[in-house]
Design a protein around this motif. Structure first.
Motif, PDB file in Angstrom:
ATOM      1  N   PRO A   1      63.233 111.625  49.283  1.00  0.00           N
ATOM      2  CA  PRO A   1      64.574 111.880  49.826  1.00  0.00           C
ATOM      3  C   PRO A   1      64.612 111.858  51.349  1.00  0.00           C
ATOM      4  CG  PRO A   1      64.079 113.409  48.049  1.00  0.00           C
ATOM      5  CD  PRO A   1      62.803 112.688  48.361  1.00  0.00           C
ATOM      6  N   PHE A   2      63.594 112.419  51.978  1.00  0.00           N
ATOM      7  CA  PHE A   2      63.588 112.463  53.435  1.00  0.00           C
ATOM      8  C   PHE A   2      63.383 111.078  54.037  1.00  0.00           C
ATOM      9  CE2 PHE A   2      62.162 116.614  51.896  1.00  0.00           C
ATOM     10  CZ  PHE A   2      63.161 117.410  52.442  1.00  0.00           C
ATOM     11  N   LEU A   3      62.533 110.267  53.413  1.00  0.00           N
ATOM     12  CA  LEU A   3      62.361 108.898  53.889  1.00  0.00           C
ATOM     13  C   LEU A   3      63.662 108.103  53.730  1.00  0.00           C
ATOM     14  CD1 LEU A   3      58.811 107.984  52.501  1.00  0.00           C
ATOM     15  CD2 LEU A   3      59.430 108.497  54.866  1.00  0.00           C
ATOM     16  N   SER A   4      64.351 108.294  52.609  1.00  0.00           N
ATOM     17  CA  SER A   4      65.621 107.599  52.395  1.00  0.00           C
ATOM     18  C   SER A   4      66.640 107.983  53.458  1.00  0.00           C
ATOM     19  CB  SER A   4      66.181 107.916  51.000  1.00  0.00           C
ATOM     20  OG  SER A   4      65.357 107.396  49.982  1.00  0.00           O
TER      21      SER A   4
ATOM     22  N   VAL B   1      62.589  91.974  45.489  1.00  0.00           N
ATOM     23  CA  VAL B   1      61.162  91.706  45.641  1.00  0.00           C
ATOM     24  C   VAL B   1      60.351  92.992  45.771  1.00  0.00           C
ATOM     25  CG1 VAL B   1      59.410  90.574  47.069  1.00  0.00           C
ATOM     26  CG2 VAL B   1      61.618  89.460  46.677  1.00  0.00           C
ATOM     27  N   PHE B   2      60.843  93.940  46.539  1.00  0.00           N
ATOM     28  CA  PHE B   2      60.070  95.148  46.804  1.00  0.00           C
ATOM     29  C   PHE B   2      60.413  96.293  45.844  1.00  0.00           C
ATOM     30  CE2 PHE B   2      59.792  92.736  50.700  1.00  0.00           C
ATOM     31  CZ  PHE B   2      58.463  92.901  51.052  1.00  0.00           C
TER      32      PHE B   2
ATOM     33  N   LEU C   1      63.571 102.934  50.473  1.00  0.00           N
ATOM     34  CA  LEU C   1      64.551 102.022  51.075  1.00  0.00           C
ATOM     35  C   LEU C   1      65.553 101.486  50.049  1.00  0.00           C
ATOM     36  CD1 LEU C   1      62.551  99.933  53.691  1.00  0.00           C
ATOM     37  CD2 LEU C   1      64.839 100.877  54.038  1.00  0.00           C
ATOM     38  N   THR C   2      65.338 101.775  48.778  1.00  0.00           N
ATOM     39  CA  THR C   2      66.189 101.201  47.733  1.00  0.00           C
ATOM     40  C   THR C   2      67.644 101.607  47.888  1.00  0.00           C
ATOM     41  OG1 THR C   2      64.339 101.158  46.173  1.00  0.00           O
ATOM     42  CG2 THR C   2      66.555 101.007  45.251  1.00  0.00           C
ATOM     43  N   LEU C   3      67.917 102.904  48.034  1.00  0.00           N
ATOM     44  CA  LEU C   3      69.301 103.356  48.138  1.00  0.00           C
ATOM     45  C   LEU C   3      69.992 102.838  49.400  1.00  0.00           C
ATOM     46  CD1 LEU C   3      69.072 107.025  46.789  1.00  0.00           C
ATOM     47  CD2 LEU C   3      69.782 104.961  45.570  1.00  0.00           C
ATOM     48  N   PRO C   4      69.366 102.938  50.588  1.00  0.00           N
ATOM     49  CA  PRO C   4      70.029 102.360  51.763  1.00  0.00           C
ATOM     50  C   PRO C   4      70.276 100.860  51.647  1.00  0.00           C
ATOM     51  CG  PRO C   4      68.310 103.882  52.461  1.00  0.00           C
ATOM     52  CD  PRO C   4      68.165 103.709  50.969  1.00  0.00           C
ATOM     53  N   MET C   5      69.315 100.113  51.119  1.00  0.00           N
ATOM     54  CA  MET C   5      69.497  98.678  50.974  1.00  0.00           C
ATOM     55  C   MET C   5      70.570  98.353  49.930  1.00  0.00           C
ATOM     56  SD  MET C   5      67.785  96.919  53.087  1.00  0.00           S
ATOM     57  CE  MET C   5      66.345  96.892  54.158  1.00  0.00           C
TER      58      MET C   5
ATOM     59  N   VAL D   1      56.274 105.035  46.916  1.00  0.00           N
ATOM     60  CA  VAL D   1      57.409 105.887  47.259  1.00  0.00           C
ATOM     61  C   VAL D   1      58.075 105.403  48.544  1.00  0.00           C
ATOM     62  CG1 VAL D   1      58.014 108.199  48.093  1.00  0.00           C
ATOM     63  CG2 VAL D   1      56.666 107.933  46.009  1.00  0.00           C
ATOM     64  N   ALA D   2      57.275 104.995  49.531  1.00  0.00           N
ATOM     65  CA  ALA D   2      57.841 104.485  50.785  1.00  0.00           C
ATOM     66  C   ALA D   2      58.689 103.235  50.532  1.00  0.00           C
ATOM     67  CB  ALA D   2      56.725 104.184  51.777  1.00  0.00           C
ATOM     68  N   ILE D   3      58.216 102.378  49.624  1.00  0.00           N
ATOM     69  CA  ILE D   3      58.990 101.177  49.275  1.00  0.00           C
ATOM     70  C   ILE D   3      60.270 101.569  48.548  1.00  0.00           C
ATOM     71  CG2 ILE D   3      58.993  99.099  47.825  1.00  0.00           C
ATOM     72  CD1 ILE D   3      55.974  98.856  48.445  1.00  0.00           C
ATOM     73  N   PHE D   4      60.171 102.498  47.593  1.00  0.00           N
ATOM     74  CA  PHE D   4      61.348 102.931  46.841  1.00  0.00           C
ATOM     75  C   PHE D   4      62.363 103.656  47.725  1.00  0.00           C
ATOM     76  CE2 PHE D   4      58.455 103.290  42.873  1.00  0.00           C
ATOM     77  CZ  PHE D   4      58.641 101.952  42.598  1.00  0.00           C
TER      78      PHE D   4
END
Length: 301
Positions: free
Chosen positions: A254-257, A224-225, A21-25, A16-19
């Motif tokens: 959501p909060f991590l994103s 990659v991630f 970052l998906t939207l910001p990246m 989940v922590a890796i995912f």
């Protein structure tokens, strides 16, 4: 709780922590309507090609056997959901919405995954579960309407909602396959079987003008991630700890994103967005606690 379940929860949290970052990246890679970068189609398909190449090497190195014939349909569904559907829809949408905004939409993903999983495993969610699902969905739609300033959903919000459905389908089928196959092999085979489509389409949409290094770094991350290593942890966590239990860690995504979007993109987090995010997560948290009963043999599947 058994050590295996604890390990599954930690692996799920890592995924989940890796995912998160998906939207910001993705937003960083596609740019904005005023300053566009890579196309959303290239981001989605190009990252699948890179991940498929890594997957082929991993499958060879680990001497992975071919999937059983009965598993190919489930692999195709998994691929359709997490290799094509979710990446394409969200990548196209992210040029027109901020990552903080999109993070609220992602809040319904745990409940959507649970709903698809219940249908797939022939379980009967209670009325309370479906009430929470309906309320969470209504909150997301209300937020999109409020932020859109009109009575109609922005097309980007519709794409994000459709992307959540695709992700839920891919997660549920992939989790089921992870009970019979190595979790790492599930995403690898899902990527490899998609390569005949993703490779030519990615080549056709390859940027023809120079892109800034930040866009390429963001693309590298989602390739990659987000598209590969994150699924190693996620599907392994679901297999070890159980889909119902481990899927609850998606509540923090959501909060991590949002936390990642503020420093990476310079976005702001206002009180209304945070309030809606908390309300959506509350419906998911309550819905997870509602009973889900096995379907009896007399009832139709």
């Amino acid at each position: 709780m058994r050590p295996q379940e604890v390990r599954g929860l930690w692996l799920g949290l890592l995924g989940v922590a890796i995912f998160a970052l998906t939207l910001p990246m993705t937003r960083l890679a596609v740019g904005t309507p005023d300053a566009p970068q890579m196309s959303g189609v290239f981001i989605a398909l190009g990252r699948a090609v890179v991940a498929a190449a890594l997957s082929a090497l991993f499958l060879l190195a680990s001497r992975a056997p071919l999937p059983d014939r009965k598993d190919w349909p489930a692999l195709a569904i998994t691929s359709a959901g997490v290799v094509f559907g979710f990446p394409l829809l969200t990548s196209i949408a992210m040029r027109n919405v901020q990552a903080v905004h999109a993070s609220v939409i992602v809040g319904v993903l745990p409940l959507a995954t649970a709903a698809v999983g219940a249908w797939l495993h022939r379980q009967r969610p209670s009325a309370g579960f479906w009430t929470c699902a309906a309320l969470g969905s209504a909150l997301v739609v209300a937020f999109a309407l409020l932020k859109g300033g009109g009575l109609a959903l922005h097309p980007a919000d519709l794409l994000l909602l459709a992307g959540m459905v695709c992700a839920a389908i891919g997660y549920a089928w992939g989790a089921q396959l992870s009970q019979r196959m190595r979790a790492e092999h599930v995403i690898c085979w899902a990527l490899v079987i998609a390569l005949p489509l993703t490779l030519p389409l990615a080549w056709f949409t390859l940027p023809r003008t120079p892109m800034p290094p930040a866009a390429w770094w963001a693309f590298a991350y989602v390739a990659v991630f987000s598209m590969w290593l994150g699924f190693f942890a996620w599907y392994r966590g679901l297999a070890l700890g159980g889909t119902v239990r481990v899927s609850q860690v998606q509540l923090v995504q959501p909060f991590l994103s949002m936390m990642f979007a503020v420093p990476l993109l310079g976005e702001t987090l206002d009180g209304v967005t945070l309030a809606f995010a908390l309300a959506v997560i509350a419906t998911v948290f309550i819905g997870k606690r509602m009973p889900v009963r096995p379907q009896t043999s007399q009832e139709p599947a």
